[in-house]
Design a protein around this motif. Structure first.
Motif, PDB file in Angstrom:
ATOM      1  N   GLY A  39       0.811  -1.207   0.000  1.00  0.00           N
ATOM      2  CA  GLY A  39       0.000   0.000   0.000  1.00  0.00           C
ATOM      3  C   GLY A  39       0.843   1.254   0.000  1.00  0.00           C
ATOM      4  O   GLY A  39       1.777   1.390   0.791  1.00  0.00           O
ATOM      5  N   HIS A  40       0.517   2.181  -0.905  1.00  0.00           N
ATOM      6  CA  HIS A  40       1.205   3.477  -0.968  1.00  0.00           C
ATOM      7  C   HIS A  40       0.148   4.565  -1.061  1.00  0.00           C
ATOM      8  O   HIS A  40      -0.737   4.507  -1.930  1.00  0.00           O
ATOM      9  CB  HIS A  40       2.136   3.526  -2.173  1.00  0.00           C
ATOM     10  N   SER A  41       0.219   5.551  -0.176  1.00  0.00           N
ATOM     11  CA  SER A  41      -0.855   6.547  -0.090  1.00  0.00           C
ATOM     12  C   SER A  41      -0.804   7.596  -1.185  1.00  0.00           C
ATOM     13  O   SER A  41      -1.787   8.288  -1.429  1.00  0.00           O
ATOM     14  CB  SER A  41      -0.807   7.242   1.279  1.00  0.00           C
ATOM     15  N   GLY A  42       0.342   7.714  -1.862  1.00  0.00           N
ATOM     16  CA  GLY A  42       0.480   8.725  -2.900  1.00  0.00           C
ATOM     17  C   GLY A  42       0.149   8.203  -4.283  1.00  0.00           C
ATOM     18  O   GLY A  42      -0.096   7.017  -4.481  1.00  0.00           O
ATOM     19  N   PRO A  43       0.145   9.099  -5.272  1.00  0.00           N
ATOM     20  CA  PRO A  43      -0.158   8.702  -6.652  1.00  0.00           C
ATOM     21  C   PRO A  43       1.019   7.965  -7.300  1.00  0.00           C
ATOM     22  O   PRO A  43       2.117   7.933  -6.760  1.00  0.00           O
ATOM     23  CB  PRO A  43      -0.414  10.046  -7.345  1.00  0.00           C
TER      24      PRO A  43
END
Length: 354
Positions: free
Chosen positions: A30-34
């Motif tokens: 999971g990565h919160s950025g674009p």
């Protein structure tokens, strides 16, 4: 073997089954950025590297844009198994990431490679860190850095610490707190909101990183950019769910360790290249709008570092409160900074060596 958490939505499960033929083990990340910028570039490299080293036995499936969790929920989500692994920003988790947040202080200096290597050594070797993370069902994998903190302004200039007073500023972590202590009025915005705030006059300046100036088109709404030569936001990296990690084979864990260690050099190359390109574009007036480049004198950088001392004391208290030896962590980190600073001076960056 393939890792899929029960809490994942059915769509994710279906996607995982589809990739089973391509790799024995798919790690959901999971990565919160674009899906753009320096960290995504490094994550794509990481995924390719573990696949290469494992001969296709490991694959990284990155879910972008907060699809699995938001930045402020990353520690609990990874620990709970919502994702097998993910990106964590230490500034959101002072207790949980007490040791890691040391890298957010200017003790490491402004050079990204030195900071990355020193932080990685701290997280892998300092007593107590592994155990503290395991209490949260986490395992450290590798580190990023937002890179050195500078300041972009519209209508005003920061040439010395005396110019900070009275300015309306968006800050970053402890660097924003230091600006507040020096008389700035801090405005609580994220980095993506800075463009409009500068454009409308809500803020005079924003702290940030050189590569952001072209990436987020700050050059359209600023007229100068000051290199502070101060420090960097380094508590930003990859963590894995402990139960997922323990379920891997020895060979798979060895691949993750090797790639995690290599990440420090690779990410430094990515972010230093991006920063250098941005600074050169400002210096040579190659952006669509002219941006004056300012660099503060060495004594100004020293004064900024001195102003950080009270926040270092706060960090010590926080680290001690969770059972870590704050003084030992500082000694290990600063020794590593000295070690890699010396190596840089004598040999240059690893990717420039013969």
């Amino acid at each position: 073997m393939k890792i899929v958490k029960n809490v994942l939505a059915g769509a994710f499960l279906s996607a995982g089954l589809a990739t089973a033929a391509a790799a024995e083990t798919t790690i959901y990340y999971g990565h919160s950025g674009p899906d753009r910028g320096t960290v995504p570039a490094a994550l794509k490299w990481f995924g390719g590297r573990i696949e290469e080293l494992s001969a296709g036995d490991l694959m990284l499936d990155v879910q972008w844009g907060g699809a699995l969790f938001k930045a402020t929920g990353s520690v609990q989500a990874i620990g709970d198994g919502v994702a097998d692994a993910g990106s964590v920003i230490a500034a959101y988790f002072q207790k949980e990431m007490a040791a890691y947040s040391l890298a957010d202080l200017p003790l490491g200096g402004p050079d990204p490679w030195v900071g990355l290597r020193a932080t990685d050594k701290l997280m892998r070797t300092a007593p107590g860190i592994k155990e503290h993370l395991e209490q949260q069902s986490l395992v450290y994998i590798g580190t990023f850095t937002a890179s050195d903190v500078n300041v972009a302004c519209k209508g005003v200039e920061i040439n010395s610490i005396h110019d900070i007073a009275g300015k309306k500023v968006r800050g970053a972590g402890v660097y924003g707190k230091v600006f507040a202590e020096l008389g700035a009025t801090m405005v609580n915005l994220n980095v993506y909101e800075a463009y409009q705030a500068l454009d409308t006059g809500l803020i005079d300046c924003t702290q940030g990183y050189s590569y952001i100036v072209p990436a987020l088109k700050w050059f359209e709404v600023i007229d100068n950019y000051t290199l502070l030569n101060w420090g960097q936001i380094g508590g930003y990296g990859m963590f894995m769910n402990k139960y997922t990690y323990d379920s891997l084979s020895d060979d798979q864990r060895a691949v993750l360790t090797q790639t995690g260690e290599e990440l420090a050099d690779k990410f430094a190359q990515i972010v230093i290249g991006a920063n250098s390109k941005a600074v050169t574009a400002m210096k040579e007036n190659k952006l669509d709008s002219e941006v004056k480049l300012i660099e503060v004198a060495a004594e100004e950088s020293t004064a900024l570092t001195a102003a950080t001392e009270p926040f270092l004391d706060t960090w010590k208290e926080n680290a001690t409160s969770v059972g870590l030896n704050a003084h030992e962590l500082i000694e290990i980190y600063t020794s590593a900074v000295a070690e890699f600073s010396k190596e840089l001076e004598e040999q240059g960056y690893p990717w420039t060596r013969e």
